[in-house]
Design an enzyme around this catalytic site. Structure first.
Site, PDB file in Angstrom:
ATOM      1  N   TYR A 151      23.721   8.320 -43.890  1.00 30.44           N
ATOM      2  CA  TYR A 151      22.384   8.383 -43.284  1.00 30.44           C
ATOM      3  C   TYR A 151      21.390   8.803 -44.367  1.00 30.44           C
ATOM      4  CZ  TYR A 151      24.908   8.398 -38.792  1.00 30.44           C
ATOM      5  OH  TYR A 151      25.721   8.104 -37.725  1.00 30.44           O
ATOM      6  N   LEU A 208      22.091   5.865 -25.189  1.00 31.24           N
ATOM      7  CA  LEU A 208      20.929   5.720 -24.305  1.00 31.24           C
ATOM      8  C   LEU A 208      20.628   4.302 -23.842  1.00 31.24           C
ATOM      9  CD1 LEU A 208      18.441   8.392 -25.613  1.00 31.24           C
ATOM     10  CD2 LEU A 208      19.360   8.171 -23.313  1.00 31.24           C
TER      11      LEU A 208
END
Length: 280
Positions: free
Chosen positions: A63, A210
């Site tokens: 990341y 989500l």
């Protein structure tokens, strides 16, 4: 912000954590490339997550690459004693949105040592292999991980995007305590892995939690959300918490407002009827 969390899970049968955690991936630049555009805000979000009861944070050396681990250390080190930080290795980054699997044992060894330095820890609580690399037998890829466990550099080991046969193969090399696969209301390709990990006492960590389902689900989600005075995102998270007791959630956000909304999912208990209606 409420600190009520919908119960806990013991990672490795030992470290008790709240099931609603936080994923750091969104605290990077566009395409998960480069540092967070607003670094001070990103640090505020991390601190607010911990203050709200989060004691499980998921990151990866890829990341940024590397910037996310540095950011977490800058924001939270010295860490609260009950905070479990999980990281991952096994990808090369060649540019924004580009992920190249690298299971070379040399790369894995460097990834582990790099994460230890960037996170400012002597031991990584949970180190996860990003992917099996077809270019290397997983036994070779995991050899430096076993060495790191034996040297006290890694406490627990997890996998990502694996099927049950791959989990069993890895387990012959090192104890596996968690699996992180794509899973949400809309995408349930890994149902078998969810069930298998529950049977084995492993944590299951859905990434992209989500996604709230196709259009045909939206009306149903909206109806249930209205009944609970909740948002559709909160219902999507509450469904995962209800799905199985070993599921740990790591919704990520760069917004304090969204963080507050996500944390609110812990206060929603779906009825069996609600859960069944969403699961159809």
């Amino acid at each position: 912000m409420s600190t009520a969390i919908a119960d806990t899970f013991r990672v490795g049968g030992e470290i008790e954590i709240n099931r609603l955690g936080y994923g750091g991936m969104q605290l990077t630049g566009k395409g998960v490339w480069g540092d967070a555009p607003d670094r001070e805000n990103a640090k505020k979000v991390l601190k607010a997550a911990v203050e709200a009861g989060v004691n499980f944070i998921d990151t990866a050396d890829s990341y940024g690459p590397h910037t996310n681990e540095v950011l977490i250390a800058d924001a939270l080190h010295p860490y609260p004693l009950d905070l479990l930080i999980a990281t991952k290795g096994g990808f090369d980054r060649t540019g924004p949105n580009q992920w190249v699997t690298n299971g070379d044992p040399k790369h894995i060894r460097e990834a582990i040592d790099g994460s230890l330095k960037r996170l400012k820890v002597e031991k990584i609580d949970l180190w996860q292999l990003h992917r099996f690399d077809p270019k290397f037998p997983v036994e070779e890829t995991l050899a430096p991980v076993v060495e790191a466990v034996e040297a006290g550099k890694i406490r627990y080991v997890g996998l990502s995007e694996v099927d049950t046969e791959q989990i069993k193969r890895a387990e012959k090399v090192v104890k596996i305590v968690s699996v992180q696969n794509l899973y949400n209301l809309d995408d349930r390709k890994w149902e078998e892995v969810v069930d298998y990990t529950e049977q084995q006492g492993m944590a299951f960590i859905p990434w992209y939690p989500l996604a709230s389902g196709p259009n045909k689900l939206q009306a149903k989600i909206a109806q249930i959300a209205e009944k609970h005075g909740a948002t559709t995102s909160q219902i999507a998270l509450a469904w995962l918490l209800k799905r199985a007791p070993h599921i740990l959630l790591i919704p990520g956000t760069s917004s304090l407002e969204h963080l507050k909304e996500n944390m609110g999912a812990a206060n929603i208990t779906l009825s069996y009827e609600d859960f069944a209606a969403l699961s159809k």
